[in-house]
Design a protein around this motif. Structure first.
Motif, PDB file in Angstrom:
ATOM      1  N   SER A  64     -29.190  28.951 -24.786  1.00 12.42           N
ATOM      2  CA  SER A  64     -28.344  29.013 -25.977  1.00 12.42           C
ATOM      3  C   SER A  64     -26.868  28.997 -25.574  1.00 12.42           C
ATOM      4  O   SER A  64     -26.476  29.598 -24.573  1.00 12.42           O
ATOM      5  CB  SER A  64     -28.647  30.273 -26.795  1.00 12.42           C
ATOM      6  OG  SER A  64     -29.984  30.278 -27.238  1.00 12.42           O
ATOM      7  N   ALA A  65     -26.078  28.295 -26.362  1.00  9.33           N
ATOM      8  CA  ALA A  65     -24.630  28.227 -26.128  1.00  9.33           C
ATOM      9  C   ALA A  65     -23.965  27.761 -27.412  1.00  9.33           C
ATOM     10  O   ALA A  65     -24.622  27.261 -28.325  1.00  9.33           O
ATOM     11  CB  ALA A  65     -24.297  27.284 -24.973  1.00  9.33           C
ATOM     12  N   THR A  66     -22.673  27.956 -27.481  1.00 11.26           N
ATOM     13  CA  THR A  66     -21.897  27.497 -28.629  1.00 11.26           C
ATOM     14  C   THR A  66     -20.810  26.542 -28.150  1.00 11.26           C
ATOM     15  O   THR A  66     -20.359  26.617 -27.008  1.00 11.26           O
ATOM     16  CB  THR A  66     -21.247  28.673 -29.378  1.00 11.26           C
ATOM     17  OG1 THR A  66     -20.390  29.396 -28.486  1.00 11.26           O
ATOM     18  CG2 THR A  66     -22.312  29.613 -29.926  1.00 11.26           C
ATOM     19  N   GLY A  67     -20.425  25.664 -29.037  1.00  8.58           N
ATOM     20  CA  GLY A  67     -19.370  24.710 -28.728  1.00  8.58           C
ATOM     21  C   GLY A  67     -18.768  24.170 -30.011  1.00  8.58           C
ATOM     22  O   GLY A  67     -19.167  24.551 -31.119  1.00  8.58           O
ATOM     23  N   THR A  68     -17.834  23.281 -29.870  1.00  5.29           N
ATOM     24  CA  THR A  68     -17.118  22.712 -31.007  1.00  5.29           C
ATOM     25  C   THR A  68     -17.356  21.211 -31.057  1.00  5.29           C
ATOM     26  O   THR A  68     -17.242  20.522 -30.046  1.00  5.29           O
ATOM     27  CB  THR A  68     -15.609  22.994 -30.896  1.00  5.29           C
ATOM     28  OG1 THR A  68     -15.409  24.408 -30.819  1.00  5.29           O
ATOM     29  CG2 THR A  68     -14.868  22.453 -32.107  1.00  5.29           C
ATOM     30  N   LEU A  69     -17.678  20.724 -32.243  1.00  7.24           N
ATOM     31  CA  LEU A  69     -17.859  19.299 -32.431  1.00  7.24           C
ATOM     32  C   LEU A  69     -16.512  18.585 -32.367  1.00  7.24           C
ATOM     33  O   LEU A  69     -15.504  19.080 -32.883  1.00  7.24           O
ATOM     34  CB  LEU A  69     -18.512  19.027 -33.780  1.00  7.24           C
ATOM     35  CG  LEU A  69     -20.029  19.221 -33.846  1.00  7.24           C
ATOM     36  CD1 LEU A  69     -20.483  19.408 -35.280  1.00  7.24           C
ATOM     37  CD2 LEU A  69     -20.737  18.036 -33.224  1.00  7.24           C
ATOM     38  N   ALA A  70     -16.504  17.429 -31.736  1.00 10.16           N
ATOM     39  CA  ALA A  70     -15.275  16.643 -31.622  1.00 10.16           C
ATOM     40  C   ALA A  70     -15.646  15.173 -31.552  1.00 10.16           C
ATOM     41  O   ALA A  70     -16.761  14.812 -31.147  1.00 10.16           O
ATOM     42  CB  ALA A  70     -14.472  17.050 -30.380  1.00 10.16           C
ATOM     43  N   ALA A  71     -14.720  14.338 -31.970  1.00 16.30           N
ATOM     44  CA  ALA A  71     -14.920  12.900 -31.831  1.00 16.30           C
ATOM     45  C   ALA A  71     -14.893  12.524 -30.353  1.00 16.30           C
ATOM     46  O   ALA A  71     -14.186  13.138 -29.556  1.00 16.30           O
ATOM     47  CB  ALA A  71     -13.842  12.139 -32.592  1.00 16.30           C
ATOM     48  N   ILE A  72     -15.676  11.518 -29.995  1.00 14.67           N
ATOM     49  CA  ILE A  72     -15.734  11.111 -28.596  1.00 14.67           C
ATOM     50  C   ILE A  72     -14.381  10.601 -28.134  1.00 14.67           C
ATOM     51  O   ILE A  72     -13.918  10.889 -27.027  1.00 14.67           O
ATOM     52  CB  ILE A  72     -16.823  10.035 -28.403  1.00 14.67           C
ATOM     53  CG1 ILE A  72     -18.208  10.648 -28.658  1.00 14.67           C
ATOM     54  CG2 ILE A  72     -16.757   9.436 -27.012  1.00 14.67           C
ATOM     55  CD1 ILE A  72     -19.335   9.669 -28.529  1.00 14.67           C
ATOM     56  N   SER A  73     -13.695   9.841 -28.990  1.00 17.40           N
ATOM     57  CA  SER A  73     -12.386   9.293 -28.642  1.00 17.40           C
ATOM     58  C   SER A  73     -11.403   9.640 -29.754  1.00 17.40           C
ATOM     59  O   SER A  73     -11.554   9.184 -30.891  1.00 17.40           O
ATOM     60  CB  SER A  73     -12.467   7.775 -28.461  1.00 17.40           C
ATOM     61  OG  SER A  73     -11.190   7.242 -28.196  1.00 17.40           O
ATOM     62  N   THR A  74     -10.412  10.451 -29.433  1.00 16.21           N
ATOM     63  CA  THR A  74      -9.358  10.819 -30.370  1.00 16.21           C
ATOM     64  C   THR A  74      -8.018  10.379 -29.795  1.00 16.21           C
ATOM     65  O   THR A  74      -7.681  10.728 -28.662  1.00 16.21           O
ATOM     66  CB  THR A  74      -9.352  12.337 -30.619  1.00 16.21           C
ATOM     67  OG1 THR A  74     -10.632  12.737 -31.115  1.00 16.21           O
ATOM     68  CG2 THR A  74      -8.298  12.715 -31.642  1.00 16.21           C
ATOM     69  N   VAL A  75      -7.269   9.605 -30.565  1.00 15.34           N
ATOM     70  CA  VAL A  75      -6.020   9.015 -30.102  1.00 15.34           C
ATOM     71  C   VAL A  75      -4.857   9.683 -30.822  1.00 15.34           C
ATOM     72  O   VAL A  75      -4.850   9.786 -32.063  1.00 15.34           O
ATOM     73  CB  VAL A  75      -5.999   7.492 -30.361  1.00 15.34           C
ATOM     74  CG1 VAL A  75      -4.715   6.882 -29.820  1.00 15.34           C
ATOM     75  CG2 VAL A  75      -7.215   6.838 -29.739  1.00 15.34           C
ATOM     76  N   ASP A  76      -3.881  10.144 -30.036  1.00 10.02           N
ATOM     77  CA  ASP A  76      -2.640  10.689 -30.600  1.00 10.02           C
ATOM     78  C   ASP A  76      -1.618   9.566 -30.707  1.00 10.02           C
ATOM     79  O   ASP A  76      -1.270   8.932 -29.700  1.00 10.02           O
ATOM     80  CB  ASP A  76      -2.096  11.810 -29.717  1.00 10.02           C
ATOM     81  CG  ASP A  76      -2.972  13.041 -29.732  1.00 10.02           C
ATOM     82  OD1 ASP A  76      -3.720  13.219 -30.710  1.00 10.02           O
ATOM     83  OD2 ASP A  76      -2.927  13.820 -28.754  1.00 10.02           O
ATOM     84  N   ILE A  77      -1.139   9.323 -31.922  1.00 10.69           N
ATOM     85  CA  ILE A  77      -0.167   8.265 -32.169  1.00 10.69           C
ATOM     86  C   ILE A  77       1.219   8.890 -32.226  1.00 10.69           C
ATOM     87  O   ILE A  77       1.477   9.780 -33.042  1.00 10.69           O
ATOM     88  CB  ILE A  77      -0.459   7.532 -33.494  1.00 10.69           C
ATOM     89  CG1 ILE A  77      -1.940   7.134 -33.555  1.00 10.69           C
ATOM     90  CG2 ILE A  77       0.446   6.321 -33.625  1.00 10.69           C
ATOM     91  CD1 ILE A  77      -2.378   6.224 -32.458  1.00 10.69           C
ATOM     92  N   GLY A  78       2.100   8.444 -31.337  1.00  9.88           N
ATOM     93  CA  GLY A  78       3.459   8.964 -31.293  1.00  9.88           C
ATOM     94  C   GLY A  78       4.490   7.867 -31.491  1.00  9.88           C
ATOM     95  O   GLY A  78       4.163   6.737 -31.870  1.00  9.88           O
ATOM     96  N   SER A  79       5.743   8.214 -31.236  1.00  7.80           N
ATOM     97  CA  SER A  79       6.842   7.267 -31.361  1.00  7.80           C
ATOM     98  C   SER A  79       7.603   7.214 -30.044  1.00  7.80           C
ATOM     99  O   SER A  79       7.929   8.246 -29.455  1.00  7.80           O
ATOM    100  CB  SER A  79       7.790   7.687 -32.491  1.00  7.80           C
ATOM    101  OG  SER A  79       8.926   6.857 -32.525  1.00  7.80           O
ATOM    102  N   GLN A  80       7.887   5.989 -29.586  1.00  6.45           N
ATOM    103  CA  GLN A  80       8.634   5.811 -28.354  1.00  6.45           C
ATOM    104  C   GLN A  80      10.140   5.779 -28.596  1.00  6.45           C
ATOM    105  O   GLN A  80      10.913   5.784 -27.645  1.00  6.45           O
ATOM    106  CB  GLN A  80       8.199   4.520 -27.658  1.00  6.45           C
ATOM    107  CG  GLN A  80       6.771   4.545 -27.164  1.00  6.45           C
ATOM    108  CD  GLN A  80       6.366   3.232 -26.534  1.00  6.45           C
ATOM    109  OE1 GLN A  80       5.927   2.316 -27.218  1.00  6.45           O
ATOM    110  NE2 GLN A  80       6.521   3.138 -25.221  1.00  6.45           N
TER     111      GLN A  80
END
Length: 509
Positions: A64-80
């Motif tokens: 037994s264990a606990t964890g957090t669901l997350a998307a496999i690929s998450t992209v942070d969009i910023g400004s250059q």
């Protein structure tokens, strides 16, 4: 006219014989059933012990264990680039496509820089033209003075000065060309920054967060600010579980994982171990390892950030004999004063002939090999019988301890290493190998490999004491224990439907 004969009167106080016999049969069946139900547990009830029946079933071992669901690929969009946000074209939960415009920054600053750069390029080109004209004049002057110096019509110093002027003119042309290149690069940088004022999505996905509003000033001088967070594909998600170091050795890639989330408490979801990462985490001297679980979320009911209560199925045994763990923990208080029972337990522990025979059956033996095995097995039984007879008068507890490294204080649970320590198991393996050395020599390489693997498994098998209720009295038997799910444990060495003791009745004795 003749009168019809009258029927004989029927007495209302008497029943037909058929009804009487039917009633008697029903009474007999009910009485017999009651007697059977009363006498069936009479042995256990009269003895003062609580018992359970050895049964067949499935044993599922999980972590037994606990964890957090997350998307496999998450992209942070910023400004250059820095500037004021003029438009925001995507909101929370919006689905966006690759290269879709999601925000714009005021481009006026970069337009001005481009205009300034274009003017700089034109100025540099004019400087280049001037430098090239100077170069041509210096070249002609040097050519004349060099010829006159050769005829000794002018001083050699004048020719040298003309040569230096020529070199300077060439350097000025090179500098003018370099300035043009610099101005062009500066203008290109401004054009790139102008393109960067249009923020586009790099992937197809869903907008998870948005941290920008129209009119907000973005400062990208020190680090790129995150304007949007986009999950690339929510139909496939992952859970990162923290598994304790004591359990990580049982986790393998491909094992099934069942988990639930608080949002759907009545629904069970499935996943699969995708990766066991080597980077350990030390939290208050507790070592854990991250395990990544891949989750199929086609219906997209699972959302990023949900807490998953997961169980990794590390082992599953179907249709095996199992007993309650309470039966493996129970031990009578008077065991130390029962030499006969201890001697029986010693014989039960030491008799491995059945297990050895099962190993040999899977080797496809020839008649000669089978005869060799039977001969050495019979010799082993004779030695065990002689040893058991020699110990019969000795103290039961010490004899058990000397032979198997476990006395009354030994491990009684399913996880107990019956057979003692690793050194004791190694000595047991060496004794068996020595006793069956002739049989092993008669085997082929493939047979010998399987024989050796079977012996290693047998020597390393865990054993534990179990007490059957026979004629109202506990009878100790050593069983091999296998997988345990915390409530039941796989066992061998007992029969299906045997009644084993799990405790003592409260009102007994």
């Amino acid at each position: 006219m003749p009168r019809p004969s009258a029927r004989p009167p029927v007495s209302r106080g008497r029943l037909p014989r058929r009804a009487i016999w039917l009633g008697l049969a029903v009474i007999a069946v009910v009485a017999g059933g009651a007697y059977f139900m009363r006498e069936q547990p009479a042995e256990a009830a009269g003895s003062g012990y609580r018992t359970e029946t050895v049964e067949r079933g499935d044993v599922r071992v999980s972590i037994s264990a606990t964890g957090t669901l997350a998307a496999i690929s998450t992209v942070d969009i910023g400004s250059q680039v820095s500037g004021q946000v003029t438009e925001v074209l995507a909101d929370f939960n919006d689905r966006v496509a690759r290269d879709q415009v999601i925000a714009r920054i005021d481009p006026s600053t970069f337009d001005a820089q481009i205009a300034q750069g274009d003017a700089g390029v034109r100025s540099a080109r004019a400087s280049l033209a001037t430098a090239q004209a100077t170069l041509r004049n210096a070249q002609a002057d040097y050519t004349r003075k060099a010829a006159l110096a050769d005829d000794q019509l002018v001083a050699r110093a004048d020719a040298d000065l003309a040569r230096a002027a020529l070199d300077q003119a060439r350097a000025q042309v090179g500098a003018a060309q370099a300035e043009i290149t610099r101005q062009l690069a500066s203008t290109q940088t401004s054009r790139l920054n102008l393109q960067r004022t249009v923020i586009r999505s790099p992937v197809d996905g869903v907008v998870l967060t948005r941290t920008v509003e129209p009119g907000m000033t973005v400062a990208a001088s020190l680090q790129s600010p995150v304007l949007f967070q986009i999950a690339e594909d929510l139909s496939k998600m992952e859970i990162v579980l923290a598994i304790d170091e004591a359990d990580i050795g049982q986790v393998r890639v491909g094992q099934g994982v069942g988990f639930s989330v608080d949002a759907f408490p009545d629904r069970q979801f499935r996943g699969e171990v995708q990766q066991v990462r080597l980077a350990a985490t030390n939290t208050n001297n507790v070592i854990t390892y991250p395990v990544v679980v891949a989750v199929d979320n086609r219906d997209e009911v699972l959302l990023p950030g949900m807490t998953a209560n997961a169980e990794i199925e590390v082992s599953r045994r179907d249709d095996v004999l199992r007993v309650s763990n309470a039966a493996l923990r129970w031990k009578p208080a008077e065991e130390a004063d029962a030499p006969a029972a201890v001697a029986g337990a010693m014989r039960s522990r030491g008799d491995m002939s059945g297990d050895l025979s099962k190993i040999a059956e899977g080797l496809s033996l020839t008649p000669e090999q089978h005869a060799t095995f039977d001969r050495e097995l019979a010799a082993m039984r004779e030695r065990q019988a002689a040893q058991a007879a020699a110990r019969a008068g000795a103290s039961g507890s010490s004899a058990t301890s000397n032979l198997f490294g476990g006395g009354r204080g030994g491990n009684r649970s399913a996880g107990g290493g019956a057979g003692g320590s690793a050194a004791m198991r190694q000595r047991m393996l060496e004794r068996i190998q020595a006793q069956f050395s002739g049989f092993a020599a008669s085997l082929s390489d493939a047979q010998r490999e399987r024989w050796q693997a079977g012996l290693v498994a047998l020597a390393g098998a865990r054993r534990a004491p179990l007490y059957r209720l026979v004629d109202g009295q506990p009878q100790r038997v050593m069983v091999r224990v296998g997988a345990s799910d915390g409530a039941s444990t796989e066992v061998s060495g007992v029969e299906d439907s045997d009644r084993v003791i799990v405790g003592v009745e409260r009102d007994a004795g």
